[in-house]
Design a protein around this motif. Structure first.
Motif, PDB file in Angstrom:
ATOM      1  N   HIS A   9      -0.140  -4.420  -6.884  1.00 34.28           N
ATOM      2  CA  HIS A   9      -0.270  -3.557  -6.104  1.00 34.28           C
ATOM      3  C   HIS A   9       0.589  -2.544  -6.253  1.00 34.28           C
ATOM      4  O   HIS A   9       0.119  -1.131  -6.174  1.00 34.28           O
ATOM      5  N   ALA A  10       1.657  -2.580  -6.429  1.00 37.82           N
ATOM      6  CA  ALA A  10       2.818  -1.344  -6.578  1.00 37.82           C
ATOM      7  C   ALA A  10       2.498  -0.796  -8.193  1.00 37.82           C
ATOM      8  O   ALA A  10       2.615   0.483  -8.206  1.00 37.82           O
ATOM      9  N   GLY A  11       2.027  -1.627  -9.045  1.00 37.86           N
ATOM     10  CA  GLY A  11       1.694  -1.122 -10.330  1.00 37.86           C
ATOM     11  C   GLY A  11       0.494  -0.090  -9.992  1.00 37.86           C
ATOM     12  O   GLY A  11       0.292   0.926 -10.853  1.00 37.86           O
ATOM     13  N   VAL A  12      -0.626  -0.607  -9.497  1.00 35.10           N
ATOM     14  CA  VAL A  12      -1.718  -0.044  -9.403  1.00 35.10           C
ATOM     15  C   VAL A  12      -1.414   1.135  -8.768  1.00 35.10           C
ATOM     16  O   VAL A  12      -1.939   2.460  -8.986  1.00 35.10           O
ATOM     17  N   LEU A  13      -0.664   1.364  -7.681  1.00 39.81           N
ATOM     18  CA  LEU A  13      -0.466   2.506  -6.836  1.00 39.81           C
ATOM     19  C   LEU A  13       0.483   3.557  -7.973  1.00 39.81           C
ATOM     20  O   LEU A  13      -0.072   4.876  -7.898  1.00 39.81           O
ATOM     21  N   LEU A  15      -0.109   3.848 -11.137  1.00 45.74           N
ATOM     22  CA  LEU A  15      -1.098   4.133 -12.166  1.00 45.74           C
ATOM     23  C   LEU A  15      -2.191   5.187 -11.564  1.00 45.74           C
ATOM     24  O   LEU A  15      -2.683   6.112 -12.098  1.00 45.74           O
ATOM     25  N   LEU A  16      -2.164   5.043 -10.283  1.00 46.20           N
ATOM     26  CA  LEU A  16      -3.158   5.979  -9.481  1.00 46.20           C
ATOM     27  C   LEU A  16      -2.498   7.431  -9.231  1.00 46.20           C
ATOM     28  O   LEU A  16      -3.142   8.220  -8.490  1.00 46.20           O
ATOM     29  N   GLY A  17      -1.109   7.349  -9.466  1.00 45.89           N
ATOM     30  CA  GLY A  17      -0.214   8.702  -9.129  1.00 45.89           C
ATOM     31  C   GLY A  17       0.259   8.680  -7.884  1.00 45.89           C
ATOM     32  O   GLY A  17       0.519   9.747  -7.082  1.00 45.89           O
ATOM     33  N   ARG A  18       0.276   7.400  -7.033  1.00 44.37           N
ATOM     34  CA  ARG A  18       0.771   7.371  -5.551  1.00 44.37           C
ATOM     35  C   ARG A  18       2.148   7.159  -5.524  1.00 44.37           C
ATOM     36  O   ARG A  18       2.648   6.573  -4.724  1.00 44.37           O
ATOM     37  N   HIS A  19       2.876   7.394  -6.537  1.00 40.77           N
ATOM     38  CA  HIS A  19       4.359   7.058  -6.485  1.00 40.77           C
ATOM     39  C   HIS A  19       5.122   7.923  -5.651  1.00 40.77           C
ATOM     40  O   HIS A  19       5.056   9.070  -4.935  1.00 40.77           O
ATOM     41  N   SER A  20       6.005   7.090  -4.815  1.00 38.17           N
ATOM     42  CA  SER A  20       7.026   7.714  -3.855  1.00 38.17           C
ATOM     43  C   SER A  20       8.219   7.113  -3.887  1.00 38.17           C
ATOM     44  O   SER A  20       8.382   6.193  -4.402  1.00 38.17           O
ATOM     45  N   SER A  21       9.323   7.962  -3.552  1.00 34.83           N
ATOM     46  CA  SER A  21      10.524   7.164  -3.467  1.00 34.83           C
ATOM     47  C   SER A  21      10.637   5.926  -2.513  1.00 34.83           C
ATOM     48  O   SER A  21      11.348   5.194  -2.600  1.00 34.83           O
ATOM     49  N   LYS A  22       9.722   6.162  -1.380  1.00 32.56           N
ATOM     50  CA  LYS A  22       9.798   4.909  -0.558  1.00 32.56           C
ATOM     51  C   LYS A  22       9.084   3.789  -1.113  1.00 32.56           C
ATOM     52  O   LYS A  22       9.529   2.672  -0.952  1.00 32.56           O
ATOM     53  N   LEU A  23       8.070   4.090  -2.003  1.00 29.87           N
ATOM     54  CA  LEU A  23       7.448   2.967  -2.717  1.00 29.87           C
ATOM     55  C   LEU A  23       8.624   2.234  -3.659  1.00 29.87           C
ATOM     56  O   LEU A  23       8.635   1.041  -3.730  1.00 29.87           O
ATOM     57  N   HIS A  24       9.420   3.141  -4.427  1.00 32.66           N
ATOM     58  CA  HIS A  24      10.384   2.687  -5.320  1.00 32.66           C
ATOM     59  C   HIS A  24      11.342   1.852  -4.580  1.00 32.66           C
ATOM     60  O   HIS A  24      11.654   0.827  -4.929  1.00 32.66           O
ATOM     61  N   ALA A  25      12.108   2.387  -3.365  1.00 31.66           N
ATOM     62  CA  ALA A  25      12.740   1.675  -2.541  1.00 31.66           C
ATOM     63  C   ALA A  25      12.439   0.392  -2.089  1.00 31.66           C
ATOM     64  O   ALA A  25      12.957  -0.680  -2.174  1.00 31.66           O
ATOM     65  N   ALA A  26      11.163   0.135  -1.621  1.00 33.34           N
ATOM     66  CA  ALA A  26      10.405  -0.897  -0.886  1.00 33.34           C
ATOM     67  C   ALA A  26      10.287  -2.021  -2.184  1.00 33.34           C
ATOM     68  O   ALA A  26      10.676  -3.175  -1.815  1.00 33.34           O
ATOM     69  N   TYR A  27       9.898  -1.695  -3.192  1.00 34.71           N
ATOM     70  CA  TYR A  27       9.468  -2.617  -4.182  1.00 34.71           C
ATOM     71  C   TYR A  27      10.711  -3.251  -5.081  1.00 34.71           C
ATOM     72  O   TYR A  27      10.822  -4.259  -5.156  1.00 34.71           O
ATOM     73  N   SER A  28      11.591  -2.264  -5.104  1.00 34.27           N
ATOM     74  CA  SER A  28      12.838  -2.583  -5.769  1.00 34.27           C
ATOM     75  C   SER A  28      13.743  -3.413  -4.871  1.00 34.27           C
ATOM     76  O   SER A  28      14.279  -4.646  -5.480  1.00 34.27           O
TER      77      SER A  28
END
Length: 99
Positions: A9-13, A15-28
């Motif tokens: 899910h994080a990888g698809v986000l 690839l779709l250009g939906r990266h954010s610092s919150k996604l980075h913090a959450a997944y990491s």
């Protein structure tokens, strides 16, 4: 199984250009804490580190670190799209040479 779904899910986000610092913090946080806790279970041991099944989430983790670094440089230096792509190619080439 769960780490593979969350990683996909994080990888698809990304690839779709939906990266954010919150996604980075959450997944990491999820990946580091989840892997560290899984290693502590005696039955599991070091399997999360050695298993081929876990390579996908590991690549997503490293890819997310790469994207986050490039985004921070972009905002700090106010780079254009062509400059950010050049930065990504340079860093990706460096990582490929080292790896």
């Amino acid at each position: 199984f769960v780490i593979n779904l969350v990683g996909a899910h994080a990888g698809v986000l990304i690839l779709l250009g939906r990266h954010s610092s919150k996604l980075h913090a959450a997944y990491s946080g999820f990946y580091v804490v989840g892997t560290a806790l899984a290693v502590q279970v005696p039955v599991v041991g070091w399997t999360p580190i050695r298993s081929l099944e876990q390579l996908g989430p590991l690549f997503v983790f490293f890819g997310m670190q790469f994207v986050e670094y490039c985004e921070r440089v972009r905002t700090r230096d106010n780079l254009t799209r062509s400059q950010i792509w050049l930065l990504r190619v340079r860093i990706g080439g460096l990582v490929a040479m080292v790896g």
